[in-house]
Design a protein around this motif. Structure first.
Motif, PDB file in Angstrom:
ATOM      1  N   GLU A 131       8.502   4.645   1.944  1.00 46.62           N
ATOM      2  CA  GLU A 131       8.478   5.110   3.327  1.00 46.62           C
ATOM      3  C   GLU A 131       9.806   5.760   3.694  1.00 46.62           C
ATOM      4  O   GLU A 131      10.766   5.690   2.930  1.00 46.62           O
ATOM      5  N   LEU A 132       9.823   6.412   4.815  1.00 43.21           N
ATOM      6  CA  LEU A 132      11.026   6.953   5.463  1.00 43.21           C
ATOM      7  C   LEU A 132      11.606   8.212   4.832  1.00 43.21           C
ATOM      8  O   LEU A 132      12.452   8.876   5.436  1.00 43.21           O
ATOM      9  N   CYS A 133      11.231   8.555   3.602  1.00 40.69           N
ATOM     10  CA  CYS A 133      11.743   9.811   3.031  1.00 40.69           C
ATOM     11  C   CYS A 133      10.846  10.298   1.908  1.00 40.69           C
ATOM     12  O   CYS A 133       9.980   9.573   1.428  1.00 40.69           O
ATOM     13  N   ASP A 134      11.065  11.534   1.511  1.00 37.86           N
ATOM     14  CA  ASP A 134      10.272  12.164   0.454  1.00 37.86           C
ATOM     15  C   ASP A 134      10.985  12.089  -0.879  1.00 37.86           C
ATOM     16  O   ASP A 134      12.210  11.999  -0.915  1.00 37.86           O
ATOM     17  N   PRO A 135      10.251  12.225  -1.996  1.00 39.39           N
ATOM     18  CA  PRO A 135       8.797  12.379  -2.095  1.00 39.39           C
ATOM     19  C   PRO A 135       8.061  11.050  -1.915  1.00 39.39           C
ATOM     20  O   PRO A 135       8.542  10.016  -2.341  1.00 39.39           O
ATOM     21  N   SER A 136       6.906  11.123  -1.290  1.00 40.21           N
ATOM     22  CA  SER A 136       6.073   9.931  -1.092  1.00 40.21           C
ATOM     23  C   SER A 136       5.291   9.628  -2.368  1.00 40.21           C
ATOM     24  O   SER A 136       5.159  10.485  -3.257  1.00 40.21           O
TER      25      SER A 136
END
Lengths: 126, 126
Positions: free
Chosen positions: B42-47
């Motif tokens: 969560e909270l940033c990429d990549p997912s």
């Protein structure tokens, strides 16, 4: 005597979250000559304060703190150094060194490589 | 071809928090034959979603997910298995196996023991 080492974990109100850290510290204590303590940064006991006080009472003059963190976030860059400074001010006979978090040690990266390459490990039990 | 492995980290809005995970994945990619991807919960990429979609497009039929966690808390016991189930339903050609978190693998505990016993490591740079 050997200098003690404090394994510093984040902490949680969930006892199921803490159980593996307790198990880890127990398993390491049984095989190392280093006196080992486990402390939690927040949310549960024992706190770093109480562990440090116990080490001072036991007559230790130095302790290392090894953060059970993969990376140094704000907690390790700011909160923990400030906490350690305050603890040293209160217990002047004890010096305390904050080591790099586990995730930044080469031995950890080697372990990760061996886990990935030898994926015969049991899958995660729910 | 070798099955790929996804290193799954928690994620943070703080790029300084993410940097060591990126560095870790880069350093491991360079020395392993396993195709490696890094994904954040969560909270940033990549997912995890976007990494899985990319692996499906690349034609992979199986992927393992290794959580960069010391212990299985609620995230790993509930959220991630549910997420993986949904991803498999969406991408039926890809099976996904969730491995035990890094902290529960014996190689990790061995690494920790060697870090503690050989404390010549550089101290944490602030």
């Amino acid at each position: 005597m050997n200098d003690p080492l404090i394994l510093l974990a984040h902490g949680s109100r969930d006892p199921r979250w803490r159980a593996p850290f307790d198990a880890l510290a127990d398993s390491l204590s049984g095989r190392l000559e280093t006196p080992l303590r486990l402390a939690y940064m927040e949310l549960c006991d024992p706190s770093l304060e109480s562990v440090v006080a116990e080490l001072v009472t036991a007559g230790y003059r130095h302790a290392d703190v090894l953060p059970l963190f993969f990376a140094a976030g704000r907690h390790l860059r700011e909160d923990v150094p400030r906490q350690i400074e305050a603890l040293h001010a209160r217990h002047e006979t004890l010096t305390i060194e904050l080591l790099a978090p586990v995730g930044e040690h080469p031995a950890f990266i080697d372990a990760l490589a061996s886990i990935i390459e030898g994926r015969a490990e049991p899958s995660h039990a729910p």
